[in-house]
Scaffold this motif. Structure first.
Motif, PDB file in Angstrom:
ATOM      1  N   GLY A 298      30.101  48.934  42.921  1.00 43.91           N
ATOM      2  CA  GLY A 298      31.210  48.134  43.445  1.00 43.91           C
ATOM      3  C   GLY A 298      32.529  48.539  42.803  1.00 43.91           C
ATOM      4  N   PHE A 299      33.529  47.690  42.895  1.00 48.47           N
ATOM      5  CA  PHE A 299      34.827  47.959  42.259  1.00 48.47           C
ATOM      6  C   PHE A 299      35.615  46.653  42.141  1.00 48.47           C
ATOM      7  CE2 PHE A 299      35.314  48.806  46.820  1.00 48.47           C
ATOM      8  CZ  PHE A 299      36.432  48.057  47.148  1.00 48.47           C
ATOM      9  N   ASP A 300      36.732  46.725  41.407  1.00 47.32           N
ATOM     10  CA  ASP A 300      37.600  45.550  41.244  1.00 47.32           C
ATOM     11  C   ASP A 300      38.786  45.654  42.197  1.00 47.32           C
ATOM     12  OD1 ASP A 300      36.512  44.120  38.742  1.00 47.32           O
ATOM     13  OD2 ASP A 300      36.614  46.235  38.133  1.00 47.32           O
ATOM     14  N   ALA A 301      39.223  44.533  42.730  1.00 48.56           N
ATOM     15  CA  ALA A 301      40.395  44.536  43.624  1.00 48.56           C
ATOM     16  C   ALA A 301      41.146  43.223  43.488  1.00 48.56           C
ATOM     17  CB  ALA A 301      39.957  44.741  45.069  1.00 48.56           C
ATOM     18  N   VAL A 302      42.445  43.284  43.756  1.00 53.96           N
ATOM     19  CA  VAL A 302      43.268  42.072  43.714  1.00 53.96           C
ATOM     20  C   VAL A 302      43.638  41.689  45.147  1.00 53.96           C
ATOM     21  CG1 VAL A 302      45.461  41.067  42.917  1.00 53.96           C
ATOM     22  CG2 VAL A 302      44.187  42.643  41.429  1.00 53.96           C
ATOM     23  N   LEU A 303      43.428  40.425  45.467  1.00 59.88           N
ATOM     24  CA  LEU A 303      43.789  39.904  46.784  1.00 59.88           C
ATOM     25  C   LEU A 303      45.023  39.022  46.623  1.00 59.88           C
ATOM     26  CD1 LEU A 303      43.135  39.262  49.831  1.00 59.88           C
ATOM     27  CD2 LEU A 303      41.684  37.420  48.995  1.00 59.88           C
ATOM     28  N   LYS A 304      46.156  39.481  47.177  1.00 61.20           N
ATOM     29  CA  LYS A 304      47.402  38.702  47.062  1.00 61.20           C
ATOM     30  C   LYS A 304      47.574  37.833  48.294  1.00 61.20           C
ATOM     31  CE  LYS A 304      49.813  41.945  44.042  1.00 61.20           C
ATOM     32  NZ  LYS A 304      50.749  43.044  43.896  1.00 61.20           N
ATOM     33  N   VAL A 305      47.706  36.528  48.085  1.00 61.36           N
ATOM     34  CA  VAL A 305      47.849  35.625  49.236  1.00 61.36           C
ATOM     35  C   VAL A 305      49.051  34.689  49.066  1.00 61.36           C
ATOM     36  CG1 VAL A 305      45.444  35.640  50.021  1.00 61.36           C
ATOM     37  CG2 VAL A 305      46.119  34.066  48.219  1.00 61.36           C
ATOM     38  N   PRO A 306      49.800  34.444  50.161  1.00 62.26           N
ATOM     39  CA  PRO A 306      50.925  33.509  50.079  1.00 62.26           C
ATOM     40  C   PRO A 306      50.479  32.079  50.413  1.00 62.26           C
ATOM     41  CG  PRO A 306      51.005  34.749  52.156  1.00 62.26           C
ATOM     42  CD  PRO A 306      49.726  35.111  51.473  1.00 62.26           C
ATOM     43  N   PRO A 307      50.461  31.162  49.438  1.00 57.75           N
ATOM     44  CA  PRO A 307      49.954  29.802  49.689  1.00 57.75           C
ATOM     45  C   PRO A 307      50.809  28.999  50.671  1.00 57.75           C
ATOM     46  CG  PRO A 307      50.893  29.970  47.480  1.00 57.75           C
ATOM     47  CD  PRO A 307      50.865  31.359  48.041  1.00 57.75           C
ATOM     48  N   GLN A 308      51.984  29.553  51.045  1.00 53.22           N
ATOM     49  CA  GLN A 308      52.806  28.877  52.058  1.00 53.22           C
ATOM     50  C   GLN A 308      51.969  28.637  53.320  1.00 53.22           C
ATOM     51  OE1 GLN A 308      56.584  30.645  52.951  1.00 53.22           O
ATOM     52  NE2 GLN A 308      56.608  29.892  55.027  1.00 53.22           N
ATOM     53  N   TYR A 309      51.053  29.560  53.608  1.00 52.85           N
ATOM     54  CA  TYR A 309      50.150  29.391  54.750  1.00 52.85           C
ATOM     55  C   TYR A 309      48.773  29.030  54.192  1.00 52.85           C
ATOM     56  CZ  TYR A 309      53.994  31.517  57.242  1.00 52.85           C
ATOM     57  OH  TYR A 309      55.235  31.763  57.767  1.00 52.85           O
ATOM     58  N   TYR A 310      48.389  27.768  54.398  1.00 59.12           N
ATOM     59  CA  TYR A 310      47.169  27.225  53.766  1.00 59.12           C
ATOM     60  C   TYR A 310      45.933  28.081  54.039  1.00 59.12           C
ATOM     61  CZ  TYR A 310      45.699  25.744  58.395  1.00 59.12           C
ATOM     62  OH  TYR A 310      45.307  25.759  59.705  1.00 59.12           O
ATOM     63  N   TYR A 311      45.846  28.666  55.258  1.00 61.27           N
ATOM     64  CA  TYR A 311      44.618  29.382  55.623  1.00 61.27           C
ATOM     65  C   TYR A 311      44.427  30.657  54.804  1.00 61.27           C
ATOM     66  CZ  TYR A 311      47.948  32.154  58.363  1.00 61.27           C
ATOM     67  OH  TYR A 311      49.011  32.927  58.736  1.00 61.27           O
ATOM     68  N   THR A 312      45.519  31.200  54.196  1.00 61.78           N
ATOM     69  CA  THR A 312      45.371  32.452  53.446  1.00 61.78           C
ATOM     70  C   THR A 312      44.552  32.217  52.176  1.00 61.78           C
ATOM     71  OG1 THR A 312      47.409  32.241  52.127  1.00 61.78           O
ATOM     72  CG2 THR A 312      47.620  33.286  54.278  1.00 61.78           C
TER      73      THR A 312
END
Length: 450
Positions: A298-312
């Motif tokens: 496997g590998f490591d990854a960063v998931l960047k999400v904007p909480p302004q949109y709840y579904y992200t």
């Protein structure tokens, strides 16, 4: 946000030569008809007696002024690329204008229905941002920034019998719970920009309210940075697609509301092909593909999400759990919207992100290698170019089907679901669009049932 203001202004205050109606069809609007013999020269005949909100009559030179301005790189029009194919605009008389294109463009009439093509009087050009003027069913009355926009009925509207309301107040309430409380308290009558899916069952139980459920053009995706290892390897991208259980994402993030998709064409598009099941959920196969690509651990990854949109955030949590099962260790990083636009969207400084793409007919983003997921496929670009130069409906539909299949094969992003349209309203409100084929809150036909 800017998109909410645009949804208020488009079709209510300002209109174009062409309109997308509630069924998604292109219909003549400020132009009562158009004519072309070669699909390069389009002559538009303006509807007679249309007046701007300042009282002046709409003329062909207003159309020329607006489109010249959209084409001019110095005005930095937000949708300038849509107008690059216009060669010239010729005013024949006050109610006739001919637009000449450089090359055949199957999306040209759609461009004229988009919010970037609304017609306004030249004398109002400089103050449009704070005081929009147009030909629409409502006249701009007041804007209290961050709080409300007030519109009043256009008594001179060019469509007989419309609008049916005398006054409309748009209130901006960023917190969904506060918005719901305002609806229940009777301070607002309609939650036009949608409600959180978790609120639907409760509202449905209340006899004083109604919930309108429909489709939108908002495709929610898990984007991957195709220019960065390991996402530059198609096997890794396919493995991630196989490791994501879309039904579980819809249940966990959207309480079951939302339709899984397999490409960037939504069900409201006439060329939609249902490819939601084209890549079945298969974690075992995903693991094998990862091993084949050299990532057996496997590998490591960063998931960047904007909480302004709840579904992200919610979708991200479900997906992080799913990817962990195939060995991909995902760290979720919440970043505010301005940061997301600057870092992810503009600079492609990210591994993965989740966002909804609300613009209709936006599959062209995948033909742009500089777009933030940095997907660069010559085959896709060439097929898209042919699709946009094809006017034969059957051939264009076939090319669009091909585009959707290429996206399945190349897996530049994981296509998750179409964000549903969920509107809550007081029981007596009628005339709200069920589906949203274009991101506009059209109020022209809304009325109170007697």
């Amino acid at each position: 946000p800017a998109s909410a203001i645009a949804a208020v202004v488009h079709y209510n205050i300002q209109e174009g030569l062409v309109k997308v109606d509630r069924t998604g069809k292109l219909v003549p609007w400020l132009a009562e008809r158009w004519h072309t013999t070669d699909n390069l020269n389009y002559t538009f005949y303006l509807k007679k007696g249309v007046r701007f909100h300042n009282g002046r009559e709409l003329t062909a030179s207003d159309v020329k002024f607006v489109l010249d301005r959209a084409m001019n790189p110095e005005t930095k029009h937000p949708h300038g690329k849509h107008y690059e194919n216009i060669a010239s605009i010729h005013v024949r008389d006050d109610s006739t204008v001919t637009i000449t294109l450089k090359k055949i463009d199957a999306s040209f009439l759609l461009t004229l229905a988009r919010q970037g093509s609304v017609i306004y009087p030249r004398e109002a050009a400089e103050s449009l941002k704070s005081h929009p003027v147009g030909t629409g069913p409502f006249v701009f009355s007041e804007w209290v920034r961050g709080d409300r926009i007030i519109l009043v009925k256009n008594r001179d509207y060019h469509v007989k019998g419309l609008p049916r309301l005398d006054r409309v107040v748009f209130r901006f309430i960023p917190d969904p719970n506060s918005a719901l409380a305002a609806l229940r308290a009777g301070d607002v009558n309609v939650l036009a920009f949608g409600i959180g899916p978790e609120a639907v069952p409760d509202i449905k139980k209340d006899p004083g309210f109604q919930v309108i459920q429909g489709e939108t053009t908002n495709d929610v995706i898990l984007a991957m940075n195709n220019s960065k290892k390991p996402f530059s390897d198609v096997r890794v991208r396919r493995a991630i697609t196989m490791a994501v259980d879309k039904d579980e994402v819809v249940r966990g993030a959207m309480f079951g509301f939302g339709r899984p998709i397999g490409s960037n064409i939504d069900p409201l598009n006439p060329y939609f092909v249902d490819l939601a099941k084209a890549v079945p959920f298969d974690p075992a196969r995903a693991k094998r593909l990862l091993a084949e690509a050299g990532y057996s651990g496997g590998f490591d990854a960063v998931l960047k999400v904007p909480p302004q949109y709840y579904y992200t955030v919610r979708s991200g949590e479900v997906i992080a759990g799913q990817l962990a099962k195939v060995g991909i260790r995902v760290k979720i990083e919440q970043i505010e919207w301005g940061q997301w636009l600057a870092r992810v969207y503009k600079d492609a400084d990210y591994d993965m992100t989740i966002i909804g793409h609300a613009e209709p007919w936006d599959i062209g983003n995948y033909a742009n290698p500089a777009y933030y997921f940095r997907y660069d496929s010559k085959r896709f670009q060439e097929t898209f170019r042919r699709a946009e130069a094809t006017l034969n409906e059957k051939e264009r539909k076939a090319l669009y089907a091909q585009l959707q299949r290429i996206l399945v094969e190349d897996a530049p992003v994981v296509f998750l679901f179409v964000h549903p349209r969920l509107v809550a309203a007081k029981r007596g409100v009628r005339g709200i669009w069920r589906d949203l084929p274009i991101p506009s809150v059209d109020l022209s036909e809304i009325y109170w049932a007697k």
